[in-house]
Scaffold this active site. Structure first.
Site, PDB file in Angstrom:
ATOM      1  CB  CYS A  48      16.394   6.025 -17.466  1.00  0.00           C
ATOM      2  SG  CYS A  48      17.472   7.379 -16.990  1.00  0.00           S
TER       3      CYS A  48
ATOM      4  CB  CYS B  64      12.944  12.999 -15.900  1.00  0.00           C
ATOM      5  SG  CYS B  64      14.745  12.990 -15.790  1.00  0.00           S
TER       6      CYS B  64
ATOM      7  CB  CYS C  58      11.196  10.682 -18.731  1.00  0.00           C
ATOM      8  SG  CYS C  58      12.055   9.715 -20.010  1.00  0.00           S
TER       9      CYS C  58
ATOM     10  CB  CYS D 286      18.787  13.509 -32.562  1.00  0.00           C
ATOM     11  SG  CYS D 286      19.031  13.769 -30.803  1.00  0.00           S
TER      12      CYS D 286
ATOM     13  CB  CYS E 128      22.209  15.512 -32.757  1.00  0.00           C
ATOM     14  SG  CYS E 128      21.713  16.172 -31.147  1.00  0.00           S
TER      15      CYS E 128
ATOM     16  CB  CYS F 252      20.795  20.682 -29.361  1.00  0.00           C
ATOM     17  SG  CYS F 252      19.027  20.408 -29.472  1.00  0.00           S
TER      18      CYS F 252
ATOM     19  NE  ARG G 220      15.448  20.224 -33.923  1.00  0.00           N
ATOM     20  CZ  ARG G 220      16.655  20.373 -33.369  1.00  0.00           C
ATOM     21  NH1 ARG G 220      16.831  20.142 -32.102  1.00  0.00           N
ATOM     22  NH2 ARG G 220      17.679  20.740 -34.114  1.00  0.00           N
TER      23      ARG G 220
HETATM   24  N1  SAM Z   1      18.600  10.658 -20.946  1.00  0.00           N
HETATM   25  C1  SAM Z   1      19.076  11.805 -21.593  1.00  0.00           C
HETATM   26  C2  SAM Z   1      18.709  13.093 -20.881  1.00  0.00           C
HETATM   27  O1  SAM Z   1      17.826  13.079 -20.055  1.00  0.00           O
HETATM   28  O2  SAM Z   1      19.335  14.108 -21.191  1.00  0.00           O
HETATM   29  C3  SAM Z   1      18.655  11.912 -23.047  1.00  0.00           C
HETATM   30  C4  SAM Z   1      17.261  11.555 -23.468  1.00  0.00           C
HETATM   31  S1  SAM Z   1      15.936  12.516 -22.773  1.00  0.00           S
HETATM   32  C5  SAM Z   1      14.550  11.551 -23.244  1.00  0.00           C
HETATM   33  C6  SAM Z   1      15.920  13.983 -23.764  1.00  0.00           C
HETATM   34  C7  SAM Z   1      14.876  15.018 -23.516  1.00  0.00           C
HETATM   35  O3  SAM Z   1      13.627  14.589 -24.007  1.00  0.00           O
HETATM   36  C8  SAM Z   1      14.566  15.414 -22.089  1.00  0.00           C
HETATM   37  O4  SAM Z   1      15.494  16.276 -21.537  1.00  0.00           O
HETATM   38  C9  SAM Z   1      13.213  16.099 -22.248  1.00  0.00           C
HETATM   39  O5  SAM Z   1      13.393  17.470 -22.500  1.00  0.00           O
HETATM   40  C10 SAM Z   1      12.611  15.406 -23.478  1.00  0.00           C
HETATM   41  N2  SAM Z   1      11.454  14.577 -23.100  1.00  0.00           N
HETATM   42  C11 SAM Z   1      11.473  13.380 -22.489  1.00  0.00           C
HETATM   43  N3  SAM Z   1      10.243  12.911 -22.285  1.00  0.00           N
HETATM   44  C12 SAM Z   1       9.385  13.840 -22.774  1.00  0.00           C
HETATM   45  C13 SAM Z   1       7.964  13.939 -22.835  1.00  0.00           C
HETATM   46  N4  SAM Z   1       7.183  12.992 -22.351  1.00  0.00           N
HETATM   47  N5  SAM Z   1       7.427  15.027 -23.423  1.00  0.00           N
HETATM   48  C14 SAM Z   1       8.228  15.997 -23.922  1.00  0.00           C
HETATM   49  N6  SAM Z   1       9.579  15.966 -23.879  1.00  0.00           N
HETATM   50  C15 SAM Z   1      10.148  14.900 -23.308  1.00  0.00           C
HETATM   51  C1  DTB Z   2      14.247  17.047 -27.356  1.00  0.00           C
HETATM   52  O1  DTB Z   2      14.282  18.210 -26.912  1.00  0.00           O
HETATM   53  N1  DTB Z   2      13.132  16.363 -27.590  1.00  0.00           N
HETATM   54  C2  DTB Z   2      13.431  15.030 -28.071  1.00  0.00           C
HETATM   55  C3  DTB Z   2      14.974  15.040 -28.171  1.00  0.00           C
HETATM   56  N2  DTB Z   2      15.314  16.323 -27.641  1.00  0.00           N
HETATM   57  C4  DTB Z   2      15.779  13.962 -27.607  1.00  0.00           C
HETATM   58  C5  DTB Z   2      12.845  13.932 -27.242  1.00  0.00           C
HETATM   59  C6  DTB Z   2      11.349  14.033 -27.057  1.00  0.00           C
HETATM   60  C7  DTB Z   2      10.911  12.814 -26.337  1.00  0.00           C
HETATM   61  C8  DTB Z   2       9.410  12.728 -26.220  1.00  0.00           C
HETATM   62  C9  DTB Z   2       8.988  11.535 -25.464  1.00  0.00           C
HETATM   63  C10 DTB Z   2       9.370  10.236 -26.081  1.00  0.00           C
HETATM   64  O2  DTB Z   2       9.130  10.002 -27.299  1.00  0.00           O
HETATM   65  O3  DTB Z   2       9.854   9.332 -25.362  1.00  0.00           O
HETATM   66 FE1  SF4 Z   3      16.355   9.116 -18.005  1.00  0.00          FE
HETATM   67 FE2  SF4 Z   3      14.220  10.055 -19.270  1.00  0.00          FE
HETATM   68 FE3  SF4 Z   3      15.379  11.526 -17.412  1.00  0.00          FE
HETATM   69 FE4  SF4 Z   3      16.668  11.116 -19.769  1.00  0.00          FE
HETATM   70  S1  SF4 Z   3      14.745  12.228 -19.457  1.00  0.00           S
HETATM   71  S2  SF4 Z   3      17.530  10.986 -17.720  1.00  0.00           S
HETATM   72  S3  SF4 Z   3      15.948   9.024 -20.214  1.00  0.00           S
HETATM   73  S4  SF4 Z   3      14.355   9.537 -17.087  1.00  0.00           S
END
Ligand code: SAM
Ligand code: DTB
Ligand code: SF4
Length: 329
Positions: free
Chosen positions: A53, A57, A60, A97, A129, A189, A261
């Protein structure tokens, strides 16, 4: 239950700072007024497109710019998604989801394939979702038409802290997508993460933003950071349990009709810690041994926990009544 959308920041602060047991008691009292308070909605996650990606973030593992060692893969086939959906359903999930490591949805063949996935999984009797990044109104409508039930798009943190965590898009971009989602009549959500290095003030501000939305999010995921090696937040300490409990209890009080959640971070929590979160009003989890890329308790472990705590999985809206959409007072 009547809901209020004009909370002041002072009111939010007063609730959040209540002595912990008084806070839990107040939230639990509200939670027990909801019918079926012993039911917990179970969602399963599938990462339909992993890694690579271009966003930054800082929490992430899927951001291309960090070396986290995750295995990137392009968009899954519809067949593979159906296989995974069948497993999730057999294990008691009512919602699936589908997450994609995209900044935003593009109108191309990948989106057409996602629409097909949505339609197929919907036909299997699961609530669908999606969480695919930023969306236009037209794209949100297409998802709705294909049978998508909900869209996950988190504000992640307070607007004040946002720029410390993500620089490649703005807080307002997130709000804009959420408006498109709501307008297309998808269930919203939207929640955030704790453990990013934010202050209590940021946490309260985030809850204030969520609870003063014109219509409350239908579900509110509260994630504890999963600190992944290679991300800028790799050294962050595990979030203290009292913070998770405070966040959940405050969310339950501010948004009494929303599903709250207990999301990422359960793998690092004991059953006793999770029990405090359910007591404080959490009524949904992500189940299955993987979240998107990181570990999560497996189904059997969670079912054992449900048995211990006397909780039951909630049926999909198709088999039971529809999720109560949060309404304004
Ligand atoms: N790329 C899309 C976005 O950013 O909306 C969808 C997937 S993204 C992984 C969805 C959510 O996962 C993020 O907004 C964040 O709140 C959560 N998330 C991602 N990495 C995480 C982490 N290491 N620990 C906790 N929550 C995480
Ligand atoms: C949300 O609030 N938490 C989920 C889902 N929506 C998409 C994602 C958590 C991701 C945690 C890090 C990972 O497994 O990559
Ligand atoms: Fe990309 Fe992760 Fe950010 Fe979603 S949360 S936009 S997957 S870097």
């Amino acid at each position: 239950m009547q809901v209020k959308t004009n909370w002041t920041l002072d009111e939010v602060k007063e609730i959040y700072n209540t002595p912990l047991f008084d806070l839990i008691f107040r939230a639990a009292t509200i939670h027990r007024q909801n019918k079926n308070y012993g039911e917990v909605q179970i969602s399963s996650l599938i990462s339909i497109k992993t890694g690579g990606c271009k966003e930054d973030c800082s929490y992430c593992p899927q951001a291309a710019r960090y070396s986290t060692g995750i295995e990137a893969h392009s968009l899954m086939t519809v067949e593979k998604v159906k296989e995974r959906a069948a497993i999730a359903k057999a294990n008691g999930s009512s919602r699936l989801c589908m997450g994609a490591a995209w900044r935003e949805v593009r109108d191309n063949s990948d989106f057409d394939r996602v629409l097909e996935m949505v339609s197929e999984v919907n036909d299997m009797g699961l609530e669908v979702c999606c969480t695919l990044g930023m969306l236009t109104y037209e794209q949100a409508e297409k998802l709705k038409e294909a049978g998508c039930f909900a869209y996950n798009h988190n504000i992640d943190t307070s607007s004040e802290n946002y720029g410390n965590i993500i620089t490649t898009r703005t807080f307002d971009d997130r709000i804009n997508t959420l408006n498109n989602v709501r307008k297309a009549k998808l269930s919203v959500c939207c929640g955030g993460i704790v453990g990013l290095g934010e202050t209590d003030e940021d946490r309260m501000n985030m809850l204030h933003t969520l609870s003063t939305m014109e219509v409350h999010p239908d579900s509110v995921p509260i994630n504890a950071l999963v600190a992944v090696e290679g991300t800028p937040l790799q050294e962050n300490k595990k979030v203290e349990i009292d913070v998770m409990v405070r966040m959940i209890a405050t969310a339950r009080i501010l948004m009494p009709n929303s599903v709250v959640r207990l999301s990422a971070g359960r793998n690092e929590m004991s059953i006793a810690e999770q029990a405090m979160c359910f007591m404080a009003g959490a009524n949904s989890i992500f189940a299955g041994e993987k979240l998107l890329t990181t570990p999560n308790p497996d189904f059997d472990t969670d079912m054992q926990m449900f048995k211990t705590l006397g909780l039951t999985p909630r049926k999909a809206f198709k088999d039971a009544e529809k999720e109560t959409l949060a309404t304004t007072s």
